[in-house]
Scaffold this motif. Structure first.
Motif, PDB file in Angstrom:
ATOM      1  N   UNK A   1       0.812  -1.213   0.000  1.00  0.00           N
ATOM      2  CA  UNK A   1       0.000   0.000   0.000  1.00  0.00           C
ATOM      3  C   UNK A   1       0.850   1.271   0.000  1.00  0.00           C
ATOM      4  N   UNK A   2       0.516   2.231  -0.866  1.00  0.00           N
ATOM      5  CA  UNK A   2       1.116   3.560  -0.850  1.00  0.00           C
ATOM      6  C   UNK A   2       0.845   4.206   0.517  1.00  0.00           C
ATOM      7  N   UNK A   3       1.772   5.013   1.043  1.00  0.00           N
ATOM      8  CA  UNK A   3       1.595   5.597   2.386  1.00  0.00           C
ATOM      9  C   UNK A   3       0.316   6.401   2.572  1.00  0.00           C
TER      10      UNK A   3
ATOM     11  N   UNK B   1       4.483   4.021   7.286  1.00  0.00           N
ATOM     12  CA  UNK B   1       4.764   2.699   6.729  1.00  0.00           C
ATOM     13  C   UNK B   1       6.188   2.675   6.181  1.00  0.00           C
ATOM     14  N   UNK B   2       6.951   1.602   6.451  1.00  0.00           N
ATOM     15  CA  UNK B   2       8.328   1.524   5.945  1.00  0.00           C
ATOM     16  C   UNK B   2       8.352   1.372   4.422  1.00  0.00           C
ATOM     17  N   UNK B   3       9.391   1.947   3.816  1.00  0.00           N
ATOM     18  CA  UNK B   3       9.531   1.883   2.361  1.00  0.00           C
ATOM     19  C   UNK B   3      10.195   0.552   1.977  1.00  0.00           C
ATOM     20  N   UNK B   4       9.377  -0.522   1.925  1.00  0.00           N
ATOM     21  CA  UNK B   4       9.880  -1.854   1.570  1.00  0.00           C
ATOM     22  C   UNK B   4       9.870  -2.021   0.050  1.00  0.00           C
ATOM     23  N   UNK B   5      10.594  -3.022  -0.470  1.00  0.00           N
ATOM     24  CA  UNK B   5      10.625  -3.224  -1.928  1.00  0.00           C
ATOM     25  C   UNK B   5       9.250  -3.454  -2.541  1.00  0.00           C
ATOM     26  N   UNK B   6       8.303  -4.018  -1.785  1.00  0.00           N
ATOM     27  CA  UNK B   6       6.987  -4.318  -2.334  1.00  0.00           C
ATOM     28  C   UNK B   6       6.082  -3.098  -2.420  1.00  0.00           C
ATOM     29  N   UNK B   7       6.400  -2.031  -1.686  1.00  0.00           N
ATOM     30  CA  UNK B   7       5.471  -0.906  -1.529  1.00  0.00           C
ATOM     31  C   UNK B   7       5.518   0.053  -2.722  1.00  0.00           C
ATOM     32  N   UNK B   8       4.313   0.491  -3.177  1.00  0.00           N
ATOM     33  CA  UNK B   8       4.232   1.548  -4.191  1.00  0.00           C
ATOM     34  C   UNK B   8       4.456   2.890  -3.500  1.00  0.00           C
ATOM     35  N   UNK B   9       5.279   3.746  -4.130  1.00  0.00           N
ATOM     36  CA  UNK B   9       5.649   4.970  -3.426  1.00  0.00           C
ATOM     37  C   UNK B   9       5.403   6.255  -4.223  1.00  0.00           C
ATOM     38  N   UNK B  10       4.945   6.158  -5.474  1.00  0.00           N
ATOM     39  CA  UNK B  10       4.698   7.387  -6.239  1.00  0.00           C
ATOM     40  C   UNK B  10       3.208   7.612  -6.482  1.00  0.00           C
ATOM     41  N   UNK B  11       2.454   6.520  -6.638  1.00  0.00           N
ATOM     42  CA  UNK B  11       1.025   6.632  -6.928  1.00  0.00           C
ATOM     43  C   UNK B  11       0.233   5.823  -5.897  1.00  0.00           C
TER      44      UNK B  11
ATOM     45  N   UNK C   1       6.271  -8.063 -11.179  1.00  0.00           N
ATOM     46  CA  UNK C   1       7.513  -7.306 -11.330  1.00  0.00           C
ATOM     47  C   UNK C   1       7.309  -5.851 -11.754  1.00  0.00           C
ATOM     48  N   UNK C   2       6.086  -5.299 -11.639  1.00  0.00           N
ATOM     49  CA  UNK C   2       5.856  -3.926 -12.088  1.00  0.00           C
ATOM     50  C   UNK C   2       6.683  -2.940 -11.263  1.00  0.00           C
ATOM     51  N   UNK C   3       6.940  -1.778 -11.865  1.00  0.00           N
ATOM     52  CA  UNK C   3       7.681  -0.713 -11.189  1.00  0.00           C
ATOM     53  C   UNK C   3       6.849  -0.156 -10.033  1.00  0.00           C
ATOM     54  N   UNK C   4       7.408  -0.152  -8.826  1.00  0.00           N
ATOM     55  CA  UNK C   4       6.653   0.280  -7.648  1.00  0.00           C
ATOM     56  C   UNK C   4       7.175   1.588  -7.055  1.00  0.00           C
ATOM     57  N   UNK C   5       8.280   2.088  -7.582  1.00  0.00           N
ATOM     58  CA  UNK C   5       8.890   3.277  -6.971  1.00  0.00           C
ATOM     59  C   UNK C   5       8.859   4.502  -7.880  1.00  0.00           C
TER      60      UNK C   5
END
Length: 585
Positions: free
Chosen positions: A417-419, A439-449, A483-487
């Motif tokens: 989940x995005x923050x 929420x921690x910025x883990x590899x699985x987390x979406x961070x832009x949208x 494997x989609x871009x999450x960052x």
């Protein structure tokens, strides 16, 4: 004891093994040469017979996975045990080959495959002989089958020689077991004593002498005790395996039921399609007949009108011809008085219709026919469109009902989940807030949208879920590959791993294909259904309440896990604060 018996008794276990193998192979070869005959009574010869026999896999029923018993052959050429195939067909409404799935309209009548049965029976006899025939090591001449083996003497005994062995006082304490092949495996090679104990530290069988030497102070127990414990564990494993077998048999039934259900739905859709197009053809034929009738009626009317006008013209021509004749006669008369008396009336032309104002209606009639044809074509198109839409409306609910059987229980994955996203406690609802969550910025987390994925990933088969989208002005739904871009930047296209539809600005619906496609929807969806057939590369979207199809991605190639995708979009000052809700199907 005779010399020959003493010599036999002194043979080492290895020599005894080789001798028994030579005797047994010769016996088996003789039995097989005599036993393998076809239905005509002729011997059956196999390729490579001089060096090897048929393997068990070649004579194995694909249902029970055992060597055939009374084998029968289906019309498609595959063989099964009579009882196995009978049991399957007795419990099924349809008759099909369990191997290739070919379906038969009637239950085939089959007979025992005599040749295959004789070969299978011969193979069973050979296997039983291989496994059970252990000969007495003491017998001379024709050897008797062994009954017991003595681990201390390393010798197998027939009943007669066993009695002789047991009658010797020093042999009373010997370890005697049921006859076995490879007797040397039951004897400690170091101490030449029976393997009676089990060392749990080294996980190996040992003799009693080993327990006071190499395995002193080890956890050693009697062999029988360890064996009983392992039998219990094996029983548990067997129960687990049987449960797995039952689960797979149940899954086979489910798959067959699903295939049958799919076939019935396909047959119904084909029937409906034939009905639709038959109705369209009939409508076209009726419209064509109506058009031809109108054209014929217009032609007849034009001909009748022309006929009446011709008669009038001919009548007027007669009047004018008579006047012309009178004028010609008067132009030569000598009766000047008569001429002068009637002259005023001659100056007045006979009363006739002014035909210069009358148009020929042929071109007009053609124009009218073309206009009529265009109107009929437009009416026909509208009628066809209406009939197709009505039929599609009838067919989509059936299709939707079929795919709803693949419904899965989807929950939201907080780790993706995005923050800004806020989740419900049951992980079924998501909305976009104004402040970021901790929420921690883990590899699985979406961070832009503001994106979140489902917990469940799928790499085969079919799955379906529904999402409530009412009271929202913006959202996007679908599936995404793992494997989609999450960052960074995200482009909602299949090329970048997203298969979605979206709502923008409150009323603009789009299919996010490689070229975003605008969708014209008659109603605003309140609940959207998402269906995926992984193996066929299909992702479809449905308006659940309107029971209508929204859009489908077809011909896709999936190579990794797909996850349900959700984006509630930004809060937009409270205008888009309603949550996306995963609904129960």
């Amino acid at each position: 004891m005779l010399l020959s018996e003493v010599q036999t008794f002194l043979l080492t276990p290895g020599r005894l093994k080789r001798r028994r193998k030579e005797d047994m192979n010769e016996s088996l070869s003789s039995q097989l040469r005599q036993g393998r005959r076809n239905s005509m009574g002729e011997p059956v010869q196999f390729a490579g017979e001089s060096s090897s026999f048929l393997t068990e896999e070649q004579l194995q029923c694909s249902i029970c996975l055992k060597v055939f018993t009374d084998p029968v052959t289906t019309p498609c050429g595959h063989s099964f045990c009579n009882s196995c195939l009978t049991q399957i067909w007795d419990t099924s409404q349809h008759y099909y080959c369990p191997y290739c799935k070919e379906k038969f309209t009637k239950r085939p009548k089959f007979k025992i495959n005599i040749t295959l049965r004789e070969v299978s029976d011969c193979f069973k006899k050979k296997t039983v002989s291989d496994k059970s025939q252990v000969l007495c090591d003491i017998c001379t001449g024709v050897k008797q089958e062994a009954l017991k083996s003595c681990l201390d003497c390393a010798v197998a005994f027939c009943p007669s020689h066993l009695d002789l062995h047991n009658n010797i006082m020093k042999n009373k304490k010997h370890k005697v077991i049921n006859e076995v092949r490879n007797l040397e495996k039951y004897i400690c090679q170091e101490h030449k004593k029976p393997l009676e104990m089990f060392c749990r530290d080294d996980q190996k069988c040992v003799c009693r002498a080993c327990t006071v030497t190499d395995h002193k102070n080890h956890n050693v127990i009697p062999l029988e005790e360890e064996s009983e414990e392992r039998k219990i564990r094996l029983g548990g494993k067997r129960t687990e395996l049987q449960q797995m077998i039952q689960e797979r048999l149940k899954k086979i039934q489910e798959i067959n039921h699903s295939v049958e259900l799919s076939k019935r739905n396909t047959d119904k859709e084909k029937s409906d399609s034939v009905e639709v197009f038959t109705a369209l053809i009939r409508s076209i034929e009726r419209s064509q007949a109506e058009l031809l009738k109108v054209m014929e009626e217009k032609q007849k009317a034009a001909e009748k009108q022309a006929e009446g006008r011709i008669k009038k013209l001919q009548k007027q021509i007669s009047v004018l011809t008579r006047r012309d004749t009178e004028l010609e006669q008067l132009s030569h008369t000598d009766d000047h008085l008569h001429l002068l008396q009637i002259y005023p009336s001659l100056g007045i032309a006979p009363h006739t219709k002014n035909w210069t104002e009358i148009r020929n209606n042929t071109e007009l009639s053609v124009h009218n026919v073309k206009t009529t044809l265009t109107q009929l074509q437009q009416t026909l198109n509208e009628k066809l469109s209406r009939m197709l839409n009505e039929k599609l409306k009838e067919m989509v609910p059936t299709e939707l009902k079929t795919i709803q059987q693949y419904a899965v229980d989807v929950t939201l994955d907080p780790d993706t989940a995005h923050p800004l996203l806020i989740l419900s406690d049951d992980e079924k609802q998501v909305t976009c807030g104004d402040t970021k969550q901790n929420r921690p910025d883990t590899p699985k987390r979406f961070y832009k949208y503001p994106i979140i994925l489902g917990n469940q990933g799928f790499s085969s088969g079919r799955f379906y879920y529904e999402v409530q989208v009412s009271r929202k002005t913006m959202w996007s739904l679908g599936v995404a590959r793992e494997s989609v871009n999450r960052k960074g930047e995200v482009t909602l296209t299949p090329q970048d791993g997203f298969w979605t539809v979206a709502l923008r600005e409150g009323n603009e619906y789009k299919a996010c294909d490689d070229n975003h496609i605008s969708l014209s929807l008659r109603e605003k969806p309140q609940k959207v259904g998402v269906f995926v057939n992984y193996d066929e590369g299909l992702v479809s979207f449905y308006d659940v309440e309107a029971r209508s199809h929204i859009y489908s991605f077809t011909g896709q190639s999936f190579t990794e896990k797909l996850y349900p995708y959700f984006c509630p979009s930004n809060n937009d000052g409270g205008k888009n604060s309603a949550p996306l809700i995963i609904s129960r199907v």
